[in-house]
Design an enzyme around this catalytic site. Structure first.
Site, PDB file in Angstrom:
ATOM      1  N   ARG A   1      -6.245 -14.305  21.288  1.00 16.06           N
ATOM      2  CA  ARG A   1      -6.050 -13.125  22.142  1.00 16.06           C
ATOM      3  C   ARG A   1      -6.523 -13.416  23.569  1.00 16.06           C
ATOM      4  NH1 ARG A   1     -10.520 -11.845  23.616  1.00 16.06           N
ATOM      5  NH2 ARG A   1      -9.503 -10.430  25.069  1.00 16.06           N
TER       6      ARG A   1
ATOM      7  N   GLY B   1      -4.086 -15.057  28.967  1.00 16.73           N
ATOM      8  CA  GLY B   1      -3.968 -16.470  29.344  1.00 16.73           C
ATOM      9  C   GLY B   1      -3.998 -17.371  28.125  1.00 16.73           C
TER      10      GLY B   1
ATOM     11  N   ARG C   1       3.291 -10.035  21.211  1.00 11.69           N
ATOM     12  CA  ARG C   1       2.500  -9.088  22.018  1.00 11.69           C
ATOM     13  C   ARG C   1       3.375  -8.674  23.205  1.00 11.69           C
ATOM     14  NH1 ARG C   1      -3.243  -9.260  21.777  1.00 11.69           N
ATOM     15  NH2 ARG C   1      -3.051  -7.124  22.464  1.00 11.69           N
TER      16      ARG C   1
ATOM     17  N   CYS D   1     -13.256  -4.920  28.566  1.00 13.38           N
ATOM     18  CA  CYS D   1     -12.581  -5.860  27.668  1.00 13.38           C
ATOM     19  C   CYS D   1     -13.137  -7.272  27.835  1.00 13.38           C
ATOM     20  CB  CYS D   1     -11.068  -5.845  27.821  1.00 13.38           C
ATOM     21  SG  CYS D   1     -10.254  -6.504  26.331  1.00 13.38           S
TER      22      CYS D   1
ATOM     23  N   ASP E   1      -3.072  -7.959  31.868  1.00  9.88           N
ATOM     24  CA  ASP E   1      -2.042  -8.479  30.959  1.00  9.88           C
ATOM     25  C   ASP E   1      -0.711  -8.574  31.681  1.00  9.88           C
ATOM     26  OD1 ASP E   1      -4.181  -7.008  29.229  1.00  9.88           O
ATOM     27  OD2 ASP E   1      -3.246  -8.534  27.969  1.00  9.88           O
TER      28      ASP E   1
ATOM     29  N   ASN F   1      -3.580  -3.347  31.811  1.00  8.85           N
ATOM     30  CA  ASN F   1      -4.730  -4.024  31.199  1.00  8.85           C
ATOM     31  C   ASN F   1      -5.207  -3.190  30.017  1.00  8.85           C
ATOM     32  OD1 ASN F   1      -6.591  -6.273  31.224  1.00  8.85           O
ATOM     33  ND2 ASN F   1      -8.165  -4.847  31.911  1.00  8.85           N
ATOM     34  N   LYS F   2      -6.235  -3.678  29.344  1.00  8.46           N
ATOM     35  CA  LYS F   2      -6.759  -3.044  28.129  1.00  8.46           C
ATOM     36  C   LYS F   2      -6.910  -1.537  28.290  1.00  8.46           C
ATOM     37  CE  LYS F   2      -7.355  -4.693  25.062  1.00  8.46           C
ATOM     38  NZ  LYS F   2      -6.269  -4.733  24.065  1.00  8.46           N
TER      39      LYS F   2
HETATM   40  P1  RI2 Z   1      -7.395 -13.018  30.209  1.00 10.66           P
HETATM   41  C1  RI2 Z   1      -6.728  -8.890  26.985  1.00 10.66           C
HETATM   42  O1  RI2 Z   1      -5.881  -8.317  26.029  1.00 10.66           O
HETATM   43  C2  RI2 Z   1      -7.439  -7.833  27.782  1.00 10.66           C
HETATM   44  O2  RI2 Z   1      -6.648  -6.722  28.137  1.00 10.66           O
HETATM   45  C3  RI2 Z   1      -7.811  -8.670  28.992  1.00 10.66           C
HETATM   46  O3  RI2 Z   1      -8.244  -7.896  30.079  1.00 10.66           O
HETATM   47  C4  RI2 Z   1      -6.488  -9.377  29.227  1.00 10.66           C
HETATM   48  O4  RI2 Z   1      -6.029  -9.705  27.913  1.00 10.66           O
HETATM   49  C5  RI2 Z   1      -6.505 -10.562  30.102  1.00 10.66           C
HETATM   50  O5  RI2 Z   1      -7.279 -11.576  29.539  1.00 10.66           O
HETATM   51  P2  RI2 Z   1      -6.133  -8.440  24.414  1.00 10.66           P
HETATM   52  O6  RI2 Z   1      -5.489  -9.758  24.006  1.00 10.66           O
HETATM   53  O7  RI2 Z   1      -6.036 -13.647  30.230  1.00 10.66           O
HETATM   54  O8  RI2 Z   1      -7.596  -8.382  24.121  1.00 10.66           O
HETATM   55  O9  RI2 Z   1      -7.930 -12.829  31.613  1.00 10.66           O
HETATM   56  O10 RI2 Z   1      -5.381  -7.271  23.855  1.00 10.66           O
HETATM   57  O11 RI2 Z   1      -8.361 -13.758  29.316  1.00 10.66           O
END
Ligand code: RI2
Length: 322
Positions: free
Chosen positions: A16, A19, A59, A126, A195, A205-206
């Protein structure tokens, strides 16, 4: 096999973070490409297109996923002499993306760190490796600041965040999501990941991010978003909406409880949209921009221009208007 396995892990959120999802998807495609036994180039490309489609369904909100797939798939040009050459080019493109993504997170960290000052109280929501990169680099630079990290119901990604901050030796306060506004008067800066970013600078975003941004706006607290260029959503140029993923109800309330409440429907959107006017700065690996400059990133760094969209309808990108 590589792709089905990775797609499953992304769906279950064992992999998750936008990135990480993009890098894992590209790595799975690369490994899958190594197993496709054909000497026919269109067949090779077709198999990869199918594999990519499986990954794209996992996703729907993470625009990093279609953007990353688009970037590596464009290495499969029509005039390649053989499958072997195509495979080689594809491997190179995938490895290039993975390295560039890792470098982007670091670069964003070093740019974002300059916006954190001695004595700051910083709120994050998050678990974003990109937002954390800013905090970790500021700490490494010797900046002294404190963090408020939210719990992040229902999946509690806040636990991952406080562990990283704790291990780095950064003083952290852990709060429930609904305490964000209560503490906002003490906060100097909100730092979150993304996201997806729409052409109009709206940030997906979250779930809960937009409430925090609204509270920050009300108390004149700066909101900084850390987002790699591949999180910007090209198809929003057409005014399309980014799909907001709604996850299973039992993440919020166990079935043992909800099945006895027939009048209650549990809703579980995973993301929300923060309008551009509640965002002060988006830090990308190419530099920090005001959200209103999102189109420049889509045009100059993702190579998408108005008029190009008809060629690949619906495949790569998302959308939102807020
Ligand atoms: P990085 C996450 O989604 C969160 O929303 C977080 O802010 C976003 O991805 C970006 O994360 P989830 O996978 O790419 O927890 O900056 O639903 O790590």
């Amino acid at each position: 096999m590589f792709v089905t396995d990775t797609a499953e892990k992304i769906k279950k959120m064992e992999i998750r973070g936008a990135g990480r999802i993009a890098r894992a998807a590209v790595a799975a495609l690369r490994d899958e490409a190594g197993t496709i036994a054909t000497t026919d180039l269109p067949e090779f490309r077709n198999s990869l297109e199918k594999a990519a489609a499986t990954l794209l369904l996992t996703r729907p909100t993470s625009v990093s996923l279609p953007n990353a797939v688009h970037l590596v798939m464009t290495s499969l040009l029509d005039d390649l002499p053989s499958v072997e050459v195509a495979r080689e080019r594809f491997f190179e493109a995938c490895n290039r993306f993975i390295k560039a993504s890792e470098r982007a997170v670091e670069r964003i960290g070093s740019i974002g760190a300059h916006h954190i000052q001695d004595g700051d109280m910083v709120m994050t929501h998050c678990n974003s490796e990109t937002a954390l990169s800013c905090l970790l680099q500021a700490h490494q630079n010797g900046t002294s600041f404190e963090v408020f990290a939210t719990e992040v119901r229902p999946r509690n990604q806040g636990l991952l965040t406080i562990k990283t901050l704790n291990d780095a030796g950064i003083r952290t306060n852990y709060i429930v999501d609904s305490a964000a506004r209560y503490f906002m008067k003490e906060i100097d800066l909100v730092v979150v990941g993304a996201d997806a970013v729409s052409v109009n600078g709206a940030v997906v975003n979250k779930i809960g991010t937009s409430q925090i941004a609204l509270a920050a706006h009300e108390s004149r607290t700066m909101v900084m978003v850390a987002a790699e260029t591949y999180k910007f959503a090209p198809r929003t140029i057409l005014g399309e909406y980014i799909e907001i993923e709604e996850r299973e109800a039992d993440e919020v309330l166990p079935l043992t409880i909800s099945r006895n409440l027939p009048q209650v429907k549990v809703r579980n959107p995973a993301f929300d949209v923060t309008p551009a006017e509640y965002v002060d700065l988006i830090v990308t690996e190419e530099g920090a921009i005001p959200p209103q400059m999102a189109y420049i990133i889509i045009r100059d760094y993702l190579g998408w221009k108005i008029g190009e969209f008809g060629k690949t309808p619906g495949r790569y990108g998302g959308n939102t208007n807020e």
